[in-house]
Design a protein around this motif. Structure first.
Motif, PDB file in Angstrom:
ATOM      1  N   PHE A 175      -2.169   1.522  -0.480  1.00 34.99           N
ATOM      2  CA  PHE A 175      -1.838   1.227  -1.869  1.00 34.99           C
ATOM      3  C   PHE A 175      -0.761   2.178  -2.386  1.00 34.99           C
ATOM      4  CE2 PHE A 175      -2.910   1.466  -6.504  1.00 34.99           C
ATOM      5  CZ  PHE A 175      -2.536   0.159  -6.812  1.00 34.99           C
ATOM      6  N   ILE A 184       7.722   0.082  -4.089  1.00 38.62           N
ATOM      7  CA  ILE A 184       8.160  -0.674  -5.269  1.00 38.62           C
ATOM      8  C   ILE A 184       9.019   0.188  -6.189  1.00 38.62           C
ATOM      9  CG2 ILE A 184       7.405  -1.844  -7.367  1.00 38.62           C
ATOM     10  CD1 ILE A 184       4.953  -2.714  -6.024  1.00 38.62           C
ATOM     11  N   PHE A 185       8.599   1.422  -6.367  1.00 36.92           N
ATOM     12  CA  PHE A 185       9.210   2.225  -7.429  1.00 36.92           C
ATOM     13  C   PHE A 185      10.291   3.168  -6.948  1.00 36.92           C
ATOM     14  CE2 PHE A 185       5.063   1.154  -9.359  1.00 36.92           C
ATOM     15  CZ  PHE A 185       5.588   0.347 -10.348  1.00 36.92           C
ATOM     16  N   ARG A 186      10.631   3.132  -5.671  1.00 36.99           N
ATOM     17  CA  ARG A 186      11.679   4.042  -5.241  1.00 36.99           C
ATOM     18  C   ARG A 186      12.833   3.294  -4.586  1.00 36.99           C
ATOM     19  NH1 ARG A 186      10.646   9.217  -6.242  1.00 36.99           N
ATOM     20  NH2 ARG A 186       8.569   8.581  -6.821  1.00 36.99           N
ATOM     21  N   LEU A 198       3.052   1.244  -3.699  1.00 34.70           N
ATOM     22  CA  LEU A 198       3.648   1.655  -4.978  1.00 34.70           C
ATOM     23  C   LEU A 198       4.936   2.427  -4.749  1.00 34.70           C
ATOM     24  CD1 LEU A 198       0.547   2.806  -7.036  1.00 34.70           C
ATOM     25  CD2 LEU A 198       1.904   0.742  -7.319  1.00 34.70           C
ATOM     26  N   HIS A 199       4.907   3.290  -3.741  1.00 35.41           N
ATOM     27  CA  HIS A 199       6.087   4.092  -3.416  1.00 35.41           C
ATOM     28  C   HIS A 199       7.282   3.181  -3.113  1.00 35.41           C
ATOM     29  CE1 HIS A 199       8.063   7.744  -1.790  1.00 35.41           C
ATOM     30  NE2 HIS A 199       8.695   6.862  -1.061  1.00 35.41           N
ATOM     31  N   THR A 256       7.349  13.702  -2.541  1.00 37.71           N
ATOM     32  CA  THR A 256       6.976  13.342  -3.917  1.00 37.71           C
ATOM     33  C   THR A 256       5.621  12.653  -3.953  1.00 37.71           C
ATOM     34  OG1 THR A 256       8.073  11.200  -3.768  1.00 37.71           O
ATOM     35  CG2 THR A 256       9.378  13.027  -4.615  1.00 37.71           C
ATOM     36  N   GLU A 257       5.119  12.260  -2.787  1.00 43.16           N
ATOM     37  CA  GLU A 257       3.784  11.668  -2.750  1.00 43.16           C
ATOM     38  C   GLU A 257       2.770  12.808  -2.738  1.00 43.16           C
ATOM     39  OE1 GLU A 257       2.566   8.658  -3.024  1.00 43.16           O
ATOM     40  OE2 GLU A 257       4.577   7.894  -3.390  1.00 43.16           O
ATOM     41  N   ASN A 258       2.186  13.058  -3.894  1.00 44.78           N
ATOM     42  CA  ASN A 258       1.334  14.235  -4.041  1.00 44.78           C
ATOM     43  C   ASN A 258       0.074  14.176  -3.197  1.00 44.78           C
ATOM     44  OD1 ASN A 258       3.138  15.238  -5.817  1.00 44.78           O
ATOM     45  ND2 ASN A 258       1.815  15.099  -7.614  1.00 44.78           N
ATOM     46  N   ARG A 259      -0.442  12.986  -2.974  1.00 39.78           N
ATOM     47  CA  ARG A 259      -1.754  12.897  -2.344  1.00 39.78           C
ATOM     48  C   ARG A 259      -1.652  12.478  -0.876  1.00 39.78           C
ATOM     49  NH1 ARG A 259      -2.033  11.799  -7.555  1.00 39.78           N
ATOM     50  NH2 ARG A 259      -1.223   9.746  -7.117  1.00 39.78           N
TER      51      ARG A 259
END
Lengths: 113, 228
Positions: free
Chosen positions: B219, B226-228, B223-224, B170-173
């Motif tokens: 970074f 925190i939000f998963r 975020l990954h 799911t991490e596109n980049r």
């Protein structure tokens, strides 16, 4: 009663924000109560700023202005996190959309001699 | 010996027009299926590939390498692939390594084989500064995923069907290598490492991850988490 310039500015701003919010989300009774509370509270604290000190003392902060600053920082931080998570959800859906489209349009290229 | 037609080599590409054909021709010569995921290239990549027997998918919008890999995996799944190989378009990998990786996966009874340029037997011309950055990267990946690989950001990987059923990127980049490790650990997938060659050309140095991208990756992982 002396009226400062800042009180006039704040009153105008609060009134405009309240009108804007009312126009945006006049849907339910809940919204109207919320906007009403915001308006009345805002005007009240603008003209009786000492009362915020009392609240600040109650929670252990020396001045009302400081209490406002602390809570504003916390609130903004919370808002940024919410926005980020919303952004990521949107990106996820968007990715799914682009991916499905590319899967539909996948082409099998053939060898040419 | 595994049927080479059941091995799908997924090559994400973004503006790789000058090298893509050579990379793909080498892979095709080995008899593997090639899935190109064109991540909305603005160059002539599509034209460069004309006349080659392969699957071509195109993202209408540029999403990033991680997203392109997942699209390629989804497509290969539908086509009944048995093995899924991720392969960089810029020519830094050697497709001769794939057969060895498949053999190693079967022999080790693993579901993922990570290519490594730092294991004994690997041929590489990686620069010293890159080497230091990659070494730091592997400990950062270890910190986030609990898996310590000898080579943290190698684009050459082999997945079994069971592995891709459990892993969805799911991490596109740029954070997707770490995400793959996190998912490997979380799903208790058996993995192994295999020495592979990396050949850095002036071209591939200009593309791909730069050392300074490390901050961005950090970074994104943050975020990954925190939000998963």
């Amino acid at each position: 009663m002396n009226i400062n310039i800042i009180q006039i500015v704040l009153t105008v701003c609060i009134t405009l924000i309240a009108i804007y919010m009312y126009m945006r989300l006049r849907s339910g009774l809940f919204d109207i109560i919320l906007i009403g509370l915001f308006f009345v509270g805002g005007i009240f604290f603008t003209f009786f700023p000492e009362t915020t000190n009392a609240i600040a003392h109650f929670v252990g902060v020396s001045k009302g202005a400081n209490l406002l600053l602390y809570s504003a920082i916390l609130f903004l931080f919370f808002l940024i996190l919410k926005l980020y998570s919303r952004l990521r959800k949107i990106e996820e859906k968007f990715t799914e959309l682009v991916r499905n489209k590319s899967l539909e349009e996948a082409e099998e290229m053939k060898e040419k001699d | 010996m595994t049927d080479t037609k059941s091995i799908f080599v997924i090559i994400p590409c973004y503006n790789e027009g000058s090298v893509i054909r050579q990379t793909v021709e080498e892979v095709l010569a080995k008899g593997y299926r090639v899935v190109i995921v064109d991540d909305c290239s603005r160059d002539n990549s599509r034209k460069q590939l004309s006349g080659l027997p392969l699957y071509y998918l195109r993202h209408r919008v540029n999403l990033g390498q991680g997203a392109a890999l997942q699209t390629g995996i989804d497509f290969s799944k539908k086509k009944g692939a048995k093995y899924f190989v991720t392969f960089d378009a810029d020519g830094q990998h050697d497709c001769n390594d794939i057969a060895g990786m498949v053999e190693f996966l079967e022999q080790e009874n693993a579901d993922i084989v990570f290519g490594s340029r730092f294991l004994p037997g690997a041929k590489t011309n990686v620069s010293r500064s890159r080497s230091v950055a990659l070494n730091l990267g592997r400990y950062i990946n270890y910190f986030f995923s609990g898996i310590l690989l000898s080579d943290s950001f190698n684009g050459l990987r082999l997945f079994s069907r069971q592995a891709v059923e459990k892993i969805k990127i799911t991490e596109n980049r740029m954070a997707h290598p770490v995400e793959i490790l996190m998912l490997t650990a979380a799903n208790k997938i058996k993995y192994a490492e295999y020495p592979v060659a990396i050949h850095y050309s002036d071209y591939s140095k200009g593309k791909g991850l730069k050392n300074k991208d490390g901050i961005k990756i950090l970074f994104e992982i943050f975020l990954h988490k925190i939000f998963r």
